[in-house]
Motif scaffolding. Structure first.
Motif, PDB file in Angstrom:
ATOM      1  N   GLU A   1      -2.086 -57.879  23.577  1.00 58.59           N
ATOM      2  CA  GLU A   1      -3.163 -58.399  22.728  1.00 58.59           C
ATOM      3  C   GLU A   1      -2.720 -59.536  21.812  1.00 58.59           C
ATOM      4  O   GLU A   1      -3.544 -60.169  21.159  1.00 58.59           O
ATOM      5  CB  GLU A   1      -3.737 -57.265  21.880  1.00 58.59           C
ATOM      6  CG  GLU A   1      -4.314 -56.110  22.686  1.00 58.59           C
ATOM      7  CD  GLU A   1      -4.776 -54.962  21.796  1.00 58.59           C
ATOM      8  OE1 GLU A   1      -4.986 -55.207  20.573  1.00 58.59           O
ATOM      9  OE2 GLU A   1      -4.933 -53.831  22.299  1.00 58.59           O
ATOM     10  N   GLY A   2      -1.407 -59.770  21.748  1.00 62.86           N
ATOM     11  CA  GLY A   2      -0.904 -60.787  20.823  1.00 62.86           C
ATOM     12  C   GLY A   2      -1.125 -60.360  19.385  1.00 62.86           C
ATOM     13  O   GLY A   2      -1.257 -61.191  18.478  1.00 62.86           O
ATOM     14  N   TRP A   3      -1.151 -59.045  19.170  1.00 58.89           N
ATOM     15  CA  TRP A   3      -1.473 -58.484  17.861  1.00 58.89           C
ATOM     16  C   TRP A   3      -0.320 -58.636  16.878  1.00 58.89           C
ATOM     17  O   TRP A   3       0.803 -58.247  17.148  1.00 58.89           O
ATOM     18  CB  TRP A   3      -1.798 -56.991  18.036  1.00 58.89           C
ATOM     19  CG  TRP A   3      -2.058 -56.251  16.764  1.00 58.89           C
ATOM     20  CD1 TRP A   3      -3.181 -56.305  15.983  1.00 58.89           C
ATOM     21  CD2 TRP A   3      -1.168 -55.340  16.103  1.00 58.89           C
ATOM     22  NE1 TRP A   3      -3.047 -55.480  14.888  1.00 58.89           N
ATOM     23  CE2 TRP A   3      -1.816 -54.875  14.931  1.00 58.89           C
ATOM     24  CE3 TRP A   3       0.116 -54.866  16.401  1.00 58.89           C
ATOM     25  CZ2 TRP A   3      -1.234 -53.969  14.063  1.00 58.89           C
ATOM     26  CZ3 TRP A   3       0.713 -53.961  15.531  1.00 58.89           C
ATOM     27  CH2 TRP A   3       0.043 -53.522  14.371  1.00 58.89           C
ATOM     28  N   THR A   4      -0.605 -59.241  15.725  1.00 63.18           N
ATOM     29  CA  THR A   4       0.420 -59.422  14.688  1.00 63.18           C
ATOM     30  C   THR A   4      -0.202 -59.245  13.306  1.00 63.18           C
ATOM     31  O   THR A   4       0.009 -60.064  12.410  1.00 63.18           O
ATOM     32  CB  THR A   4       1.095 -60.806  14.776  1.00 63.18           C
ATOM     33  OG1 THR A   4       0.071 -61.822  14.716  1.00 63.18           O
ATOM     34  CG2 THR A   4       1.888 -60.964  16.053  1.00 63.18           C
ATOM     35  N   ALA A   5      -0.952 -58.173  13.124  1.00 63.21           N
ATOM     36  CA  ALA A   5      -1.632 -57.938  11.841  1.00 63.21           C
ATOM     37  C   ALA A   5      -0.688 -57.292  10.825  1.00 63.21           C
ATOM     38  O   ALA A   5      -1.025 -56.286  10.191  1.00 63.21           O
ATOM     39  CB  ALA A   5      -2.865 -57.076  12.061  1.00 63.21           C
TER      40      ALA A   5
END
Length: 236
Positions: free
Chosen positions: A107-111
């Protein structure tokens, strides 16, 4: 086409004389020049006499600011077994194992503001270089983000641990707090960073190490600091 400078910034810049200031004078001046309606971040920028193209001249490290950053960082931990529970107990917002790796990869998630990983998970985390690398989020043993003591690492980051490293132009940019801080707290935080960067001088670096130091806020003017005094203090 040159960007038009706002009247507010022009007025703020007019308050700053074209000379180096000692840190104790620069902080109140930066606060006096404030015109933005939000609480700006104060940044310290240092130009170093190193060549970042050479690995033995790279300046990198971490430091815990004595008065924090004015906000709590969002921390993610990739671990296994009991270490996941340790991360949760220490206050990490996100924690898990392979499922967290998969979420970031797919997801390219970097929260999150910081990512910690245990050594046994680095084989999986290594696949995330393309996602994490450009954002400066890749765990690294040198910055204490690859460790078996995830609880201590989480607490340090929450307490105001910041990373510094030279960019391609030999500049180091480090946040040192919020403009609303008590002036002495900003002075303390900035001096802690300066001392850490001075102590991190590579043995391969020759000539003048600190070439310039500037204090600025998100919207405010840059104030040139007396880096000779700062460097001397850093060596003390």
């Amino acid at each position: 086409m040159a960007r038009k400078i706002s009247k507010n910034l022009t007025k703020a810049r007019a308050l700053v004389e074209p000379r180096p200031y000692v840190l104790a004078d620069a902080v109140p001046l930066l606060q006096k020049a404030k015109y933005a309606k939000f609480d700006e971040t104060v940044d310290l920028t240092m130009r170093l006499g190193v060549d970042p193209k050479h690995a033995d001249q790279m300046v990198r490290g971490t430091v815990v600011l004595p008065h924090g950053l004015g906000k709590s960082k969002i921390v993610a931990v990739i671990a296994s077994g009991d270490k996941v529970r340790d991360a949760e107990a220490a206050g990490a917002e996100f924690f898990g194992g392979e499922e967290l790796v998969e979420k970031i990869q797919k997801e390219g998630w970097t929260a999150f503001d910081a990512l910690i990983a245990t050594p046994d998970m680095m084989k999986s985390v290594g696949r995330l270089g393309k996602v994490l690398g450009p954002k400066g989020l890749m765990p690294n043993p040198k910055t204490g983000t690859v460790t078996t003591d995830v609880a201590a690492a989480v607490k340090e980051i929450k307490a105001g641990k910041v990373e510094f490293r030279t960019d391609k132009t030999a500049l180091v940019h480090v946040p040192v707090g919020k403009l609303s801080f008590d002036p002495q707290k900003l002075v303390d935080n900035a001096m802690t960073v300066i001392m850490s960067v001075v102590k991190a001088k590579p043995s391969a670096a020759k000539g003048k190490y600190i070439k310039a130091v500037t204090l600025s806020s998100t919207m405010g003017p840059g104030i040139q600091l007396d880096y000779a005094a700062a460097e001397a203090a850093g060596k003390a």
